[in-house]
Design an enzyme around this catalytic site. Sequence first.
Site, PDB file in Angstrom:
ATOM      1  N   GLU A   1       0.806  -1.232   0.000  1.00  0.00           N
ATOM      2  CA  GLU A   1       0.000   0.000   0.000  1.00  0.00           C
ATOM      3  C   GLU A   1       0.835   1.276   0.000  1.00  0.00           C
ATOM      4  OE1 GLU A   1      -2.791  -0.324   3.243  1.00  0.00           O
ATOM      5  OE2 GLU A   1      -3.729  -2.115   2.411  1.00  0.00           O
TER       6      GLU A   1
ATOM      7  N   ASN B   1       2.275  -5.185  -3.088  1.00  0.00           N
ATOM      8  CA  ASN B   1       0.880  -5.533  -2.792  1.00  0.00           C
ATOM      9  C   ASN B   1       0.049  -4.264  -2.571  1.00  0.00           C
ATOM     10  OD1 ASN B   1      -0.948  -7.782  -2.138  1.00  0.00           O
ATOM     11  ND2 ASN B   1      -0.963  -6.977  -0.048  1.00  0.00           N
TER      12      ASN B   1
ATOM     13  N   HIS C   1     -10.052  -6.322  -2.128  1.00  0.00           N
ATOM     14  CA  HIS C   1     -11.109  -5.980  -1.153  1.00  0.00           C
ATOM     15  C   HIS C   1     -12.194  -5.215  -1.906  1.00  0.00           C
ATOM     16  CE1 HIS C   1      -8.873  -7.261   2.351  1.00  0.00           C
ATOM     17  NE2 HIS C   1      -7.834  -6.547   1.989  1.00  0.00           N
TER      18      HIS C   1
ATOM     19  N   GLU D   1      -5.908 -10.832  -0.918  1.00  0.00           N
ATOM     20  CA  GLU D   1      -6.741 -10.536   0.273  1.00  0.00           C
ATOM     21  C   GLU D   1      -8.216 -10.421  -0.095  1.00  0.00           C
ATOM     22  OE1 GLU D   1      -5.301  -7.136   2.478  1.00  0.00           O
ATOM     23  OE2 GLU D   1      -3.205  -7.626   2.119  1.00  0.00           O
TER      24      GLU D   1
ATOM     25  N   ASP E   1     -11.995 -10.272  -0.362  1.00  0.00           N
ATOM     26  CA  ASP E   1     -13.285 -10.386   0.315  1.00  0.00           C
ATOM     27  C   ASP E   1     -14.223  -9.366  -0.328  1.00  0.00           C
ATOM     28  OD1 ASP E   1     -12.343  -8.033   1.567  1.00  0.00           O
ATOM     29  OD2 ASP E   1     -12.281  -8.909   3.573  1.00  0.00           O
TER      30      ASP E   1
HETATM   31  C1  XIL Z   1      -6.129  -6.131   8.600  1.00  0.00           C
HETATM   32  C2  XIL Z   1      -6.488  -7.291   9.517  1.00  0.00           C
HETATM   33  O1  XIL Z   1      -7.379  -8.127   8.851  1.00  0.00           O
HETATM   34  C3  XIL Z   1      -7.087  -6.764  10.795  1.00  0.00           C
HETATM   35  O2  XIL Z   1      -7.284  -7.837  11.719  1.00  0.00           O
HETATM   36  C4  XIL Z   1      -6.185  -5.708  11.437  1.00  0.00           C
HETATM   37  O3  XIL Z   1      -6.815  -5.165  12.557  1.00  0.00           O
HETATM   38  C5  XIL Z   1      -5.894  -4.613  10.430  1.00  0.00           C
HETATM   39  O4  XIL Z   1      -5.318  -5.188   9.247  1.00  0.00           O
HETATM   40  N1  XIL Z   1      -4.812  -4.590   3.901  1.00  0.00           N
HETATM   41  C6  XIL Z   1      -3.805  -5.400   4.388  1.00  0.00           C
HETATM   42  C7  XIL Z   1      -4.035  -6.236   5.584  1.00  0.00           C
HETATM   43  O5  XIL Z   1      -2.732  -5.467   3.751  1.00  0.00           O
HETATM   44  O6  XIL Z   1      -2.882  -6.412   6.339  1.00  0.00           O
HETATM   45  C8  XIL Z   1      -5.142  -5.691   6.447  1.00  0.00           C
HETATM   46  O7  XIL Z   1      -5.416  -6.623   7.489  1.00  0.00           O
HETATM   47  C9  XIL Z   1      -6.367  -5.418   5.614  1.00  0.00           C
HETATM   48  C10 XIL Z   1      -6.079  -4.394   4.551  1.00  0.00           C
END
Ligand code: XIL
Length: 397
Positions: free
Chosen positions: A170, A216, A258, A289, A291
Amino acid sequence: MMLRRWMAAGLVAVATAGVLNAVPAAAERPYDPTAQSLRALGQRHGLYVGTAVDMAALADPAEPRYREIVRDEFSTVTAENVMKWESLEPTRGTYDWSAADELVATARRNGQKVRGHVLVWHSQLPKWLTDGVADGSIDNTELRSILRKHITTVASRYRGRIWQWDVVNEAVSDPWDTPSTLHYKGFWAEHLGPGYVADAFRWARAADPTALLFYNDYNIEAFGSGDPANDKTQFVYDMVKGLLARGVPIDGVGSQGHLGTQYGNYDTLQVADALHRFAGLGLSTAFTEVDVRSRLTDGVQAGDSEEINPRLQASAANFHVLLQACLAEPRCLSFTVWGFTDRHSWVPGTFDDPPQGLATIYDENYQPKRAYQVMKADLIYAGPPYVRMRATPKPRR
Ligand code: XIL
């Protein structure tokens, strides 16, 4: 053996009932793909199917289903939190490896690969670090050497045991950020300038010659935000192209995935196009990641099926788009969901105003949702010529 039994059953059926009735019942078929796990079905394509793992849930004696599903359905795992800097080095100079080691050991027992997450990120940093920078006791020169030491320490410890490392996470702003043109954002860019990205990859490579090194980010599923100057995917594309041109050892781009059903999102062809373009640079890709959350409206919370059904279907459709696009690009190596059950998902705790949830592929009682079935069908009904075996990339020096 199985085949012979099937043939014998078939012959009897032909003899007694004619050809049309010769197809044996599903339970007698030699191979019933719908009974296979996601990980087994992914293997047909060389595709690893993964999940983020919540180590508290994994260790909870009251949650046997959590452990079983992690073990049975997935071929790669990512630590949801325990490999982040604040977890590993809560006190300066004292690393606590226990939970991260446990994740790696569990993966080994389960025959799973590990995505390392994450070496450099502006979030979930230890307080001693951010406080030290804020009060001036850590200057930028020292900060750079602290970062180098951290990357070297972590990547060396797990050397040879991590398949893909998220080296930098990020680093790029979003179109809605201020300033409104895309830029390198966050703690590291502010203090070290954008050069930290190349440094991080070089330090990671020096510490682990075998891991695939990934950049990422989120909101890079597709090109074309409408305004080319504000196209985050294009910015990331140009950034990684520049890194490659300078000989920086980057192997892949991770697209977090996401999504939310309240947004417009993408179709398969747009997402596949983005993956093909990154692959065209000689890079691997992965969904890291995934969802797909939804607004928990009053109706959803009251159990109104007219409000729930369209959300579950839209969520499934978005999982389908990302997975089908990944299947279409042989350099898309893995498809990881960010938690697999609504019982343990970061979404409700993070997106609570207005409330959101329903983001994963199993419900709170570990029942597979539409999204799970759609993923399974995608893995089953795909093959040559357009879906081919994954490539096996060599780490770039
Ligand atoms: C999130 C976790 O799922 C949570 O449990 C934590 O509180 C915050 O981080 N992008 C990412 C992940 O790269 O590491 C993040 O994970 C979600 C967004």
